[in-house]
Write an enzyme that holds these catalytic residues in place. Structure first.
Site, PDB file in Angstrom:
ATOM      1  N   ILE A 292       0.848  -1.206   0.000  1.00 56.79           N
ATOM      2  CA  ILE A 292       0.000   0.000   0.000  1.00 56.79           C
ATOM      3  C   ILE A 292       0.882   1.254   0.000  1.00 56.79           C
ATOM      4  CG2 ILE A 292      -1.856   1.262   1.157  1.00 56.79           C
ATOM      5  CD1 ILE A 292      -2.789  -1.377   2.393  1.00 56.79           C
TER       6      ILE A 292
ATOM      7  N   GLY B 213       8.221  -5.407   2.878  1.00 58.29           N
ATOM      8  CA  GLY B 213       8.246  -4.582   1.666  1.00 58.29           C
ATOM      9  C   GLY B 213       9.411  -5.011   0.784  1.00 58.29           C
TER      10      GLY B 213
ATOM     11  N   TYR C  89      -2.182  -9.422  17.012  1.00 55.66           N
ATOM     12  CA  TYR C  89      -2.059  -8.358  16.009  1.00 55.66           C
ATOM     13  C   TYR C  89      -3.161  -7.319  16.220  1.00 55.66           C
ATOM     14  CZ  TYR C  89      -1.659  -6.050  11.500  1.00 55.66           C
ATOM     15  OH  TYR C  89      -1.499  -5.118  10.507  1.00 55.66           O
TER      16      TYR C  89
ATOM     17  N   LYS D 261      -2.713  -3.384  17.207  1.00 59.98           N
ATOM     18  CA  LYS D 261      -3.270  -2.305  16.374  1.00 59.98           C
ATOM     19  C   LYS D 261      -4.246  -1.442  17.188  1.00 59.98           C
ATOM     20  CE  LYS D 261      -1.482  -2.233  12.296  1.00 59.98           C
ATOM     21  NZ  LYS D 261      -0.773  -1.004  11.874  1.00 59.98           N
TER      22      LYS D 261
END
Ligand code: UDP
Length: 326
Positions: free
Chosen positions: A12, A36, A153, A157
């Protein structure tokens, strides 16, 4: 405008970098390449139009001095760096929690220090196992036991969201939170579990499509360029700070129907293979059965509407996979 994108070499992040460069911004990327890849931004680095406007730092956001310098230089920050993918999170729980919690705290504290506007990428995972649809920003958040590590996770977050909101309340930080639902498009890898690149790759190789469970679980999918429009829209607006926004698509589909559709669209000879969760993951795996966002809030705030339907998304992804595999 000088823009810092953490995780800018991610799926993204790289599309966001492209959009910012296209509109004339100077873009600074920091990425540790854990998930990435420089391949994601190679075309941007080789584009003459972006010469002297794209600066790439291969480093972790936990490097204080580097982040101090970059946050000081830039006008706005998109914090996209995070652990991604169910498979990656289950394999690397400690690293995932550290980067999400410590990394985000670092970004927020530096943005507060330099008074820079920042957008934090959160995740639809924070809605946990709730079965109703659509999921609204004011709904209850995670439920799920600590024995099922997937939820670590979501918890990390959620901590990011609360920390961001605390900086907003106590320090006046201009921060927006985007809860991203399943996002897809070119350059997304299937290596960390993501279903569409995996199915497309399997279909193009005429291998069985690995449908987990009974395939009745559902998702909605958003095209990455629509997501980028939502993120820049939230950043550019004047009255979105201190708020959480769902960013997602509204077309709900079961994973089995998705697999069949991809077989049709690719003209593949593949069949669907149902794989029990305990075989695909460990015995303690837990899936989300349903995940559909309400996007009324972002619609009202910035007029956001996803423009790319599932059929068009699949065509883009299939064409991309065909182009990279020759
Ligand atoms: N999935 C699947 N086969 C795969 C990968 C994923 O059936 O090879 C399913 C997965 O169990 C989930 C959905 O597809 O129900 C979406 O998975 P993904 O990892 O893309 O994202 P999630 O929504 O779980 O974060």
């Amino acid at each position: 405008m000088r823009v810092l994108i953490t995780g800018g070499a991610g799926f993204i992040g790289s599309h966001l970098a492209e959009a910012c460069l296209e509109r004339g911004d100077e873009v600074y990327i920091i990425d540790d390449l854990s998930t990435g890849s420089l391949d994601n931004i190679r075309a941007l680095q080789n584009d003459d139009r972006f010469k002297n406007r794209l600066f790439v730092h291969i480093d972790t956001i936990l490097n204080h001095n580097m982040m101090l310098e970059l946050t000081g230089i830039c006008d706005i920050v998109f914090h996209m760096a995070a652990a991604v993918g169910v498979r990656y999170i289950l394999d690397n729980p400690l690293k995932s929690i550290k980067i999400n919690v410590e990394g985000t705290e670092k970004v927020l504290s530096l943005c507060a220090k330099f008074r820079k506007k920042v957008l934090i990428a959160s995740s639809s995972e924070v809605y946990g196992k709730h079965l109703h649809a659509p999921l609204v920003e004011t709904d209850n958040i995670i439920y799920g036991p600590t024995s099922k590590f997937r939820w670590s996770y979501a918890a990390s977050k959620l901590m990011d969201e609360f920390t961001a909101l605390a900086y907003y309340r106590n320090r006046g930080l201009q921060v927006m939170i985007a809860r991203l639902f399943n996002t897809v498009g070119p350059r997304q890898t299937g290596a960390y579990g993501m279903v569409i690149p995996r199915f497309v790759d399997q279909a193009l190789k005429n291998k069985p499509l690995t449908v987990y469970g009974d395939g009745t679980q559902t998702r909605t999918f958003t095209y990455v360029k629509d997501v980028v429009r939502a993120l820049t829209g939230l950043m550019d607006a004047n009255d979105t700070a201190g708020e959480v926004f769902n960013v997602g698509g509204t077309e709900e589909i079961t994973i089995l129907d998705l697999a069949r559709k991809i077989i049709r669209e690719t003209g593949s000879a593949s069949a669907c293979e149902l794989i029990p969760y305990e075989k695909a993951f460990a015995a303690d795996f837990e899936d989300m059965q349903r995940r559909v966002p309400s996007i009324d809030k972002i619609r009202k705030a910035i007029g956001f509407e996803p423009k790319t339907g599932l059929d068009a998304i699949l065509r883009h992804v299939i064409n991309y996979h065909m182009s990279v595999t020759g």
